[in-house]
Design a protein around this motif. Structure first.
Motif, PDB file in Angstrom:
ATOM      1  N   SER A 471      11.539  30.235  27.832  1.00  0.00           N
ATOM      2  CA  SER A 471      11.822  31.737  27.076  1.00  0.00           C
ATOM      3  C   SER A 471      10.495  32.241  26.417  1.00  0.00           C
ATOM      4  CB  SER A 471      13.027  31.015  26.665  1.00  0.00           C
ATOM      5  OG  SER A 471      12.729  30.613  25.261  1.00  0.00           O
ATOM      6  N   GLY A 472      10.701  33.688  26.187  1.00  0.00           N
ATOM      7  CA  GLY A 472       9.494  33.498  24.451  1.00  0.00           C
ATOM      8  C   GLY A 472      10.235  33.162  22.996  1.00  0.00           C
ATOM      9  N   LEU A 473       9.209  33.045  22.527  1.00  0.00           N
ATOM     10  CA  LEU A 473       9.496  32.542  21.265  1.00  0.00           C
ATOM     11  C   LEU A 473      10.080  33.214  20.336  1.00  0.00           C
ATOM     12  CD1 LEU A 473       8.239  30.156  19.432  1.00  0.00           C
ATOM     13  CD2 LEU A 473       6.446  31.253  18.302  1.00  0.00           C
ATOM     14  N   VAL A 474      11.014  33.375  20.196  1.00  0.00           N
ATOM     15  CA  VAL A 474      12.297  33.929  18.900  1.00  0.00           C
ATOM     16  C   VAL A 474      12.718  33.067  17.625  1.00  0.00           C
ATOM     17  CG1 VAL A 474      15.111  34.315  18.812  1.00  0.00           C
ATOM     18  CG2 VAL A 474      13.754  34.421  21.063  1.00  0.00           C
ATOM     19  N   MET A 475      11.956  33.688  16.754  1.00  0.00           N
ATOM     20  CA  MET A 475      12.513  32.654  15.137  1.00  0.00           C
ATOM     21  C   MET A 475      12.487  33.689  14.148  1.00  0.00           C
ATOM     22  SD  MET A 475       7.986  31.836  14.281  1.00  0.00           S
ATOM     23  CE  MET A 475       8.230  30.700  15.453  1.00  0.00           C
ATOM     24  N   GLU A 476      12.873  33.518  13.414  1.00  0.00           N
ATOM     25  CA  GLU A 476      13.229  34.483  11.969  1.00  0.00           C
ATOM     26  C   GLU A 476      11.905  33.349  11.399  1.00  0.00           C
ATOM     27  OE1 GLU A 476      15.971  34.549   8.227  1.00  0.00           O
ATOM     28  OE2 GLU A 476      16.211  34.415  10.709  1.00  0.00           O
ATOM     29  N   LEU A 477      10.951  34.457  10.751  1.00  0.00           N
ATOM     30  CA  LEU A 477       9.605  34.255  10.411  1.00  0.00           C
ATOM     31  C   LEU A 477      10.222  33.388   8.415  1.00  0.00           C
ATOM     32  CD1 LEU A 477       6.822  36.901  10.795  1.00  0.00           C
ATOM     33  CD2 LEU A 477       7.290  34.320  12.004  1.00  0.00           C
ATOM     34  N   PRO A 478      10.066  32.445   8.394  1.00  0.00           N
ATOM     35  CA  PRO A 478      10.201  31.704   6.701  1.00  0.00           C
ATOM     36  C   PRO A 478       9.380  32.080   6.094  1.00  0.00           C
ATOM     37  CG  PRO A 478       8.357  29.647   8.306  1.00  0.00           C
ATOM     38  CD  PRO A 478       9.099  30.961   9.358  1.00  0.00           C
ATOM     39  N   PRO A 479      10.237  32.338   4.976  1.00  0.00           N
ATOM     40  CA  PRO A 479       9.230  32.311   3.542  1.00  0.00           C
ATOM     41  C   PRO A 479       8.022  32.088   3.836  1.00  0.00           C
ATOM     42  CG  PRO A 479      10.702  31.822   2.696  1.00  0.00           C
ATOM     43  CD  PRO A 479      11.332  31.963   4.530  1.00  0.00           C
ATOM     44  N   TYR A 480       7.103  32.190   2.532  1.00  0.00           N
ATOM     45  CA  TYR A 480       5.960  30.904   2.140  1.00  0.00           C
ATOM     46  C   TYR A 480       6.732  30.115   0.808  1.00  0.00           C
ATOM     47  CZ  TYR A 480       2.722  34.297   5.151  1.00  0.00           C
ATOM     48  OH  TYR A 480       2.199  34.897   6.474  1.00  0.00           O
ATOM     49  N   HIS A 481       5.728  29.594   1.394  1.00  0.00           N
ATOM     50  CA  HIS A 481       6.886  27.933  -0.165  1.00  0.00           C
ATOM     51  C   HIS A 481       5.709  27.109  -0.198  1.00  0.00           C
ATOM     52  CE1 HIS A 481       8.443  25.938   4.454  1.00  0.00           C
ATOM     53  NE2 HIS A 481       8.293  25.282   2.729  1.00  0.00           N
ATOM     54  N   ARG A 482       5.664  26.640  -1.574  1.00  0.00           N
ATOM     55  CA  ARG A 482       4.760  25.486  -1.384  1.00  0.00           C
ATOM     56  C   ARG A 482       5.176  24.163  -1.084  1.00  0.00           C
ATOM     57  NH1 ARG A 482       3.693  25.104  -7.855  1.00  0.00           N
ATOM     58  NH2 ARG A 482       3.291  26.713  -7.358  1.00  0.00           N
ATOM     59  N   PRO A 483       4.751  23.734  -0.366  1.00  0.00           N
ATOM     60  CA  PRO A 483       4.651  22.276   0.480  1.00  0.00           C
ATOM     61  C   PRO A 483       4.110  20.531  -0.718  1.00  0.00           C
ATOM     62  CG  PRO A 483       1.994  23.293   1.332  1.00  0.00           C
ATOM     63  CD  PRO A 483       2.502  23.825  -0.142  1.00  0.00           C
ATOM     64  N   LYS A 484       5.024  19.883  -0.633  1.00  0.00           N
ATOM     65  CA  LYS A 484       5.607  18.793  -1.136  1.00  0.00           C
ATOM     66  C   LYS A 484       4.395  17.759  -1.033  1.00  0.00           C
ATOM     67  CE  LYS A 484       9.608  19.765  -2.477  1.00  0.00           C
ATOM     68  NZ  LYS A 484      10.021  20.110  -3.890  1.00  0.00           N
ATOM     69  N   ILE A 485       3.084  17.733  -1.895  1.00  0.00           N
ATOM     70  CA  ILE A 485       1.932  17.531  -1.038  1.00  0.00           C
ATOM     71  C   ILE A 485       2.255  15.957  -1.113  1.00  0.00           C
ATOM     72  CG2 ILE A 485      -0.351  16.409  -1.830  1.00  0.00           C
ATOM     73  CD1 ILE A 485       0.531  19.432  -0.616  1.00  0.00           C
ATOM     74  N   GLY A 486       3.078  14.797  -1.865  1.00  0.00           N
ATOM     75  CA  GLY A 486       2.987  13.536  -1.526  1.00  0.00           C
ATOM     76  C   GLY A 486       4.403  13.216  -0.886  1.00  0.00           C
ATOM     77  N   ALA A 487       4.611  14.281  -0.445  1.00  0.00           N
ATOM     78  CA  ALA A 487       5.997  13.371   1.189  1.00  0.00           C
ATOM     79  C   ALA A 487       5.014  13.649   1.897  1.00  0.00           C
ATOM     80  CB  ALA A 487       7.614  13.936   0.962  1.00  0.00           C
TER      81      ALA A 487
END
Length: 663
Positions: A471-487
């Motif tokens: 199937s084609g790529l079906v997705m809801e584009l997520p919002p940009y957010h700050r990654p958890k660097i430590g984890a």
């Protein structure tokens, strides 16, 4: 008397945070393999908390239990086996209306259940509030806000799991039953059949009778027909809306989209170019992060090789043992450290892009191109990473949700020429064909690369990614957010350590084999077993356009691409400065092998066949090791290696017999 071991099943859609939770809970106490008879990843782990033992199964990411793909079949079979004591369903709190559908598919089972609302930090950043208590009252099971890649919610989640197990807390099926009756006549008929067979007796609630109630059994039976599947899905979507009514609220804060970046990445004209730039920046970042570890690996070789040799010979060890330890064992350790360092850097750098929300947009930009290979757009990430190093490309296939697609993508990453290939092929091409000819050789390599990818996708795609499941790529584009660097650092480091442990075995075995075959008691290459073997099989290798010198060098490229240039230089110049292994190791460590003398005794057509054969041969021992560590399948690692070895010889055969007509 200690409490019994509690078995947990992690269930949720792809990218819901299941694997993050699994890694956080189990740490190093985990085993990854494949489900019996399936090329689908099986993750099992264990941990202890407050004197109680837990076993965790991270089920493949699935959007439902409809059993359309191998991942969904494995997940459904496991849930139906009632092997778990508690089901933990992961949902994205920032996109609840989309991610809660999986929970609707669990309604009607009489297995204790807990809902984990992951990514609460992202939801709050979007200005969203979730009333977990209201949702908990409606569902009848514990609902726990969670940040899987942080610290929030872990104690509450474990308390909820224990409570669900102790009090046998199952999902309330009454609301969904009413909606099934309203929307699905197929379900109503199936429900009558199920209850007439005594299905209600299975819902008594005692641990001995845990299984599946008539609501769930009727839904499964009704979904066997297309109309029933549609009507049941309609009821589930309505159930999700009913459960979430009044649960979510927003303070009106704007979702962080970075419109300029979106305009570039999602543009039909510039999207692919902008996405390529993002991937290359990620690759540069991976190199920067991994460089200190990789340099440390090389320092192990350069600083210990000579002292080890001198110390062993001074202690009375034989020349063979001293040379083997200094050139074989130490080199294997050093290369394994370097390899683990690069995998750590690649996992961290591209993990940042994925957590930030960039990978989804890059996937969208390339989905149409990747569709020609039967894959989704997100595989462009590992393909581009392979331009730097095949190890990074193989590791990068983790972004692919379907295990079959991931395995196919792993095979295709091997076709992409790596940075080591770019360091040796232009050098050899320049010697034989000059600047203009070198450019044509590189163009030809990229054309053949695309053909190889098409051939492999046709040969293995029907098995690993059947057309009926594509199937084609079906997705809801997520919002940009700050990654958890430590984890992310912790998880990347854990992955790097795991790669080192697994890689050391394969790198050690392959380097030992190459060292033994190339070692010469006289120090002259003509005294090595590899030299003798090359001469013996030359009548066969000539069929593929390669003499014994180029064929031995072709075999050396399976250890490391740079090694092939060192071996070819040593053979062509017939030097007696040391073993072939020493020449290969020097090339690997410094890349400083002179091109002078390469043309001695080699015709241009043979050189051309050799270059194409080396390019599409097994990339290196470290890539082989990484492939095994990522696929967890010796069978498929062997299949991939054998496929590329055979393809390399076939390509050399064609190139040589065409080239002799013109050069």
């Amino acid at each position: 008397m200690s409490a019994r071991r509690l078995r947990l099943a992690l269930l949720g859609q792809p990218n819901s945070g299941k694997s993050t939770l699994f890694n956080r809970l189990t740490g190093s106490h985990q085993h990854v393999g494949n489900w019996p008879g399936k090329t689908v990843e099986k993750k099992l782990g264990s941990f202890e908390r407050e004197g109680r033992s837990y076993e965790v199964c991270d089920l493949p990411g699935s959007y439902s239990l409809s059993a359309q793909s191998d991942e969904e079949r494995v997940t459904q079979d496991y849930i139906e086996s009632a092997a778990a004591d508690v089901i933990v369903v992961m949902a994205d709190a920032s996109q609840l209306s989309r991610s809660l559908y999986m929970l609707a598919d669990v309604v009607g089972t009489t297995l204790p259940c807990v809902l984990a609302l992951n990514m609460m930090d992202v939801a709050r950043a979007q200005g969203k509030q979730v009333d977990a208590s209201l949702l908990q009252d409606r569902l009848g099971i514990p609902v726990v806000p969670l940040v899987a890649n942080g610290k929030e919610g872990y104690d509450a989640l474990m308390d909820a799991i224990d409570r669900a197990d102790r009090d046998c807390l199952v999902l309330d099926a009454s609301a969904l039953e009413d909606l099934y009756r309203r929307h699905s006549p197929e379900w109503v008929r199936a429900f009558r059949d199920v209850t007439s067979d005594g299905g209600e007796a299975r819902t008594s609630g005692s641990r001995e009778s845990l299984g599946f109630g008539p609501v769930w059994l009727a839904a499964r039976a009704a979904s066997a027909s297309e109309s029933g599947a549609v009507s049941c899905a309609t009821a589930r979507f309505a159930w999700v809306d009913a459960m979430l009514e009044g649960v979510q609220s927003s303070d009106g804060a704007s979702v962080r989209r970075l419109p300029r970046l979106d305009a570039a990445l999602l543009s039909r004209r510039w999207g692919k170019l902008a996405s390529t730039g993002i991937i290359l920046l990620g690759l540069v970042g991976a190199m920067l992060v991994s460089s200190p570890i990789m340099l440390a690996g090389m320092a192990v070789v350069s600083s210990l090789e000579l002292p080890a040799y001198v110390g062993l010979t001074s202690a009375g060890a034989s020349e063979f043992i001293a040379a083997y330890v200094s050139q074989g064992l130490i080199t294997a350790v050093g290369y394994s450290i370097a390899m683990a360092g690069f995998c750590f850097g690649a996992t961290f750098a591209f993990g940042l892009l994925e957590e930030a929300g960039v990978v989804a947009r890059v996937s969208y930009a390339f989905d149409d191109w990747m569709g020609a290979l039967g894959l989704q757009g997100k595989v462009i990430m590992p393909f581009m990473m392979s331009l730097g190093c095949t190890m990074a490309g193989v590791t990068g296939t983790r972004v692919v949700d379907s295990w079959g697609q991931r395995l196919l993508a792993t095979m295709l990453t091997w076709a992409v020429p790596c940075g080591a290939t770019f360091s040796i092929i232009p050098t050899i091409a320049m010697v034989f064909f000059g600047p203009g000819g070198m450019a044509l050789v590189m163009v030809g390599i990229f054309v053949v690369m695309m053909l190889v990818m098409l051939v492999i996708s046709k040969a293995y795609g029907h098995r690993l990614n059947p057309e009926g499941e594509r199937s084609g790529l079906v997705m809801e584009l997520p919002p940009y957010h700050r990654p958890k660097i430590g984890a992310l650092l912790v998880s990347s480091l854990r992955h790097g350590v795991g790669v080192f442990r697994r890689a050391l075995t394969i790198v050690f075995l392959s380097s030992t084999l190459f060292w033994v075959l190339s070692w010469s008691p006289t120090g002259d290459v003509s005294g090595s077993a590899l030299y003798a073997m090359g001469h013996a099989i030359e009548p066969v290798t000539r069929v593929f356009g390669m003499g014994w010198k180029t064929f031995v060098s072709f075999l050396a490229s399976m250890f490391a691409k740079e090694a092939s240039l060192g071996v070819l230089s040593a053979l062509c110049q017939a030097d007696s400065a040391g073993s072939l292994y020493a020449a290969a190791s020097a090339a690997k460590a410094t890349g400083a092998v002179s091109a002078s003398g390469l043309a001695a005794g080699i015709q241009p057509a043979e050189a051309l066949a050799y270059m194409f054969a080396v390019t599409f041969n097994v990339p290196c021992a470290m890539a082989l090791s990484t492939t095994y560590s990522e696929t967890h399948s010796a069978k498929w690692t062997a299949i991939i290696g054998a496929t590329y070895f055979a393809l390399a010889l076939a390509i050399a055969f064609v190139v040589y017999h065409v080239a002799v007509l013109f050069v």
